[in-house]
Structure formats: C-alpha cells, structure tokens
Scaffold this active site. Structure first.
Site, PDB file in Angstrom:
ATOM      1  N   TRP A 105       0.807  -1.152  -0.317  1.00  0.00           N
ATOM      2  CA  TRP A 105       0.019  -0.072   0.067  1.00  0.00           C
ATOM      3  C   TRP A 105       1.028   1.140  -0.020  1.00  0.00           C
ATOM      4  O   TRP A 105       1.745   1.428   0.994  1.00  0.00           O
ATOM      5  CB  TRP A 105      -0.787  -0.074   1.419  1.00  0.00           C
TER       6      TRP A 105
ATOM      7  N   ASP B 166      -0.545  -4.889   9.767  1.00  0.00           N
ATOM      8  CA  ASP B 166      -1.648  -4.122   9.273  1.00  0.00           C
ATOM      9  C   ASP B 166      -2.747  -4.905   8.639  1.00  0.00           C
ATOM     10  O   ASP B 166      -2.837  -5.405   7.734  1.00  0.00           O
ATOM     11  CB  ASP B 166      -1.176  -3.230   8.485  1.00  0.00           C
TER      12      ASP B 166
ATOM     13  N   ALA C 294      -6.343  -4.554   7.675  1.00  0.00           N
ATOM     14  CA  ALA C 294      -7.492  -3.541   7.222  1.00  0.00           C
ATOM     15  C   ALA C 294      -8.508  -4.202   6.520  1.00  0.00           C
ATOM     16  O   ALA C 294      -9.560  -3.577   6.319  1.00  0.00           O
ATOM     17  CB  ALA C 294      -6.826  -2.559   6.196  1.00  0.00           C
TER      18      ALA C 294
ATOM     19  N   LYS D 237     -13.433  -1.041   6.046  1.00  0.00           N
ATOM     20  CA  LYS D 237     -14.161  -1.831   5.099  1.00  0.00           C
ATOM     21  C   LYS D 237     -14.998  -2.790   5.785  1.00  0.00           C
ATOM     22  O   LYS D 237     -15.924  -3.112   5.093  1.00  0.00           O
ATOM     23  CB  LYS D 237     -12.834  -2.628   4.346  1.00  0.00           C
TER      24      LYS D 237
END
Length: 392
Positions: free
Chosen positions: A127, A207, A209, A242
């Site tokens: 990312w 991470d 997400a 999300k």
C-alpha cells in the site's frame, strides 16, 4: 512563509479517483480507490450499522470527549474478537485510532521513538501510504520482495532479504487480502515467516485492514493470531473501514501484543502520549457503532451475515474477471486473480499503458497496475477484459 512552498504531487490513488469523477463518459470503469462497491457501484451502509446508529441516536446522552485512548470498551471488544486467546490488559493493550491509517501512524511513531535506529521493512509492492506514513515519522526504510502474479509469495525469498535486517528492525506484514496483489501466504507459511522474523530478532508490524474480506472473519483473524502466538512482541493496526463499511467515520485500533509482557502498560503510556500530541482525542461515533454491534448478539450475527455476502460478491467478481481475461488473452495465466483474496489484484502494465487505458477506454487503474475489483459490472465483464488486455 508560503512563498517557499513547492507544489507536491497528489497521492496517485487520490489522483486517479479525482480523474474518474471528472470523466463524463458513461462507459468508464473504476478500478481505483480502495472502497467496497456493490454491483451498482454503490458503497452501501450495512444493515447492522444503521440499526446501531439508530440505537445510539435514541440512547446517547452526551457528546463529551471519550479520552485520549478512545472508547476502551470498543478497543477491548475488537481485540478480543480478533485475538480471543489474548487477555486484554495482560497480553494485549492499545488505543482507539483515527482509522487504520492513524493506527499505522501512531504505532510507527512509537516504534521509532523507542528505537530510532530501527529500519522498517516493507513488502514490495505494498500500500503506497505505508512508505509515506513511515517516512513522515522519520524512520529508515527498506523493502523485501513480494509476489505479484503468482499463487502465493515466496517466503524463502522474503527471509533471505530479511537476513540483511538488524535485530530490533520492524517488518510490516499485511494481515490478509494483501494490498495491492491480493496474494497471501498460507497460514502455515505465515507461521514460518513469523518464526523466521523472530529468529532474526525482528518485530512484526501487522496491518489488518480487511479482516472478513478474505476467507471469513474467524479465518482471517486466525491469520493475525498465527503471528501473535509466535511473536514475543507485535504491533497491530486494525481498521473498521471496510468490514463495517464506515469509511468516513475513521475508526480503528492501534494495539500492542505480547503474551504476559511485563512492559505492555508502560509502552501503552507512550502510545497515549503520542496520540495526545497528534490529535488529542479520537472521534467517537464509529467506535460506538462497532461496540454496539459487538455487544448485541443479533446485530453481530446480522453483521457477519452481510460481511459474508460482501465477501462472496468480491470472490465472484475475481473469478469472473479471471475467466474473462483468459478468454481475451489466452497466452497469459490469470489464475492468480481468481485465487487471490480481497478487493485488490495487479495487472502487468506500465504507467504509460495505464494512462493509455484511461485516455482511450475510460478504464481507471492505478499506474502500478493495482485494480480494485469490487463493484465491477459483471454484465460487461468481457468488454472490460478486452479493454484491459490492450495494455498488457
């Protein structure tokens, strides 16, 4: 002062999103910004979120500050949902953050403040904001290789690259649904990677997400647990954007993990001090929504059901696109798109080819080839695939 300012380039993801919105063509295709969209192109509000919000409207009695660490009940419930075998306050502790990006920022700043010599090892590709955030903290950075167009990453190659790391360095790991490739190691390979990180004296920074967008909420959480169970210390960034569809509420958690670690509370006090200096207090609304859902069995069940529906739609889109690309260009192997997980995948294009796709066909992908597959119009899948293969 302003006379010394030099214009800086816009983040490429934001730039592509802006260009798409300004494009008047009716047949344009948005593979850009990373939000879930249904078949109509809408990012819907989940049923459980609406119900929780209404309950908050009816019962909430104050809008006062929630404290520097945010809604601690939300943080505890979220941590317990992801790592049920880790006791909150003993094995895991943390704060509410301003989205997953805010969690990455304060955790990176914590790690850098506690060990200024630590280098952050970031997968290539990753990312883009990982590098931007960690660079803004002032930390050193290096890359380790990550698979692009294969079924799974090469853990041996990653560990070979990490042979160049120094004890105390930090290794950024995607918690699932790797952005931008969609390619994740198996849980066994993830465990082997974590063991290799530990043997080198490195700190995993996970991470996560997209929990729930891969194989299921419990299955995706088990991937995080595979790291937490093996690592003496771990940094964990969690996002609700999300999986709860509350992007604009900016809700997440920054967690410190270490089973029975005697210094967790002291480390968390540093995290609180950094949060106070950065933004003082986090917003409450998104965390209150998630806490309400986690506390109510019926709301949680409905949320999990809708999360399953979303995941199945994404997987259907992945499979359909892989098959359509195979029909359009048979001399390429597109199965990595089908076997990948989450919203993202890569197509092998140059930035110039990506620009030509936008100009000639109204197909918007990130210049490095990243595509957000969620929301693709399956009724036009062969037409879209035919346009994509002109660029490869």
């Amino acid at each position: 002062m302003f006379d010394t300012a030099v214009a800086r380039p816009i983040d490429q993801i934001i730039a592509i999103s802006r260009a798409y919105q300004e494009d008047p063509r009716d047949d344009k295709v948005d593979f850009g910004i990373g939000v879930y969209k249904d078949e109509t192109g809408l990012t819907p509000i989940m049923r459980s979120v609406k119900a929780a919000e209404q309950r908050l409207i009816d019962t909430q009695k104050t809008k006062t500050y929630v404290g520097v660490g945010g809604d601690q009940k939300f943080v505890e419930l979220f941590a317990n949902q992801v790592l049920p075998d880790h006791a909150y306050g003993t094995d895991i502790i943390g704060i509410q953050s301003i989205g997953g990006s805010g969690a990455v920022r304060v955790l990176a700043e914590l790690a850098h403040s506690l060990n200024p010599d630590a280098c952050f090892w970031i997968p290539d590709p990753s990312w883009p904001n990982h590098k931007a955030i960690i660079g803004a903290v002032g930390a050193k950075m290096a890359n380790y290789p990550y698979a692009k167009f294969t079924a799974e990453p090469d853990v041996d190659a990653i560990l070979t690259a990490l042979d160049g790391a120094s004890p105390g360095d930090v290794v950024v790991i995607h918690g699932g649904c790797h952005n931008p490739t969609g390619i994740d190691p198996s849980i066994e390979e993830l465990g082997r990677l974590t063991d290799g990180i530990g043997e080198r004296g490195l700190i995993p920074f996970v991470d996560a997400a997209y929990l729930g967008f891969g194989d299921g909420w419990e299955e995706d959480s088990a991937r995080v647990a595979a790291v937490a169970d093996r690592a003496p210390e771990m940094l964990l960034a969690l996002s609700c954007s999300k999986n709860f569809g509350i992007y604009r509420e900016r809700t997440g958690a920054a967690l410190l993990v270490g089973k029975g670690h005697a210094n967790l509370a002291a480390a968390n006090s540093n995290l609180l001090a950094l949060a106070r200096a950065n933004y003082s207090m986090p917003p409450d609304h998104g965390a209150a929504i998630v806490r309400t859902i986690f506390e109510d069995p019926e709301l949680k069940a409905d949320w999990l059901a809708e999360l399953t529906e979303i995941r199945e739609i994404i997987n259907k889109s992945r499979s359909a696109l892989a098959l359509a690309l195979a029909r359009a260009k048979q001399d390429r192997d597109w199965t990595y798109i089908d076997t990948g997980r989450g919203m993202f995948s890569l197509i092998d294009v140059t930035p110039e080819a990506a620009e030509k796709l936008r100009e000639d066909h109204g197909v918007y992908i990130i210049p490095d080839g990243r595509m957000n597959i969620a929301g693709i119009d399956l009724n036009k899948i062969d037409e879209i695939a035919a346009k994509l293969v002109t660029a490869v």
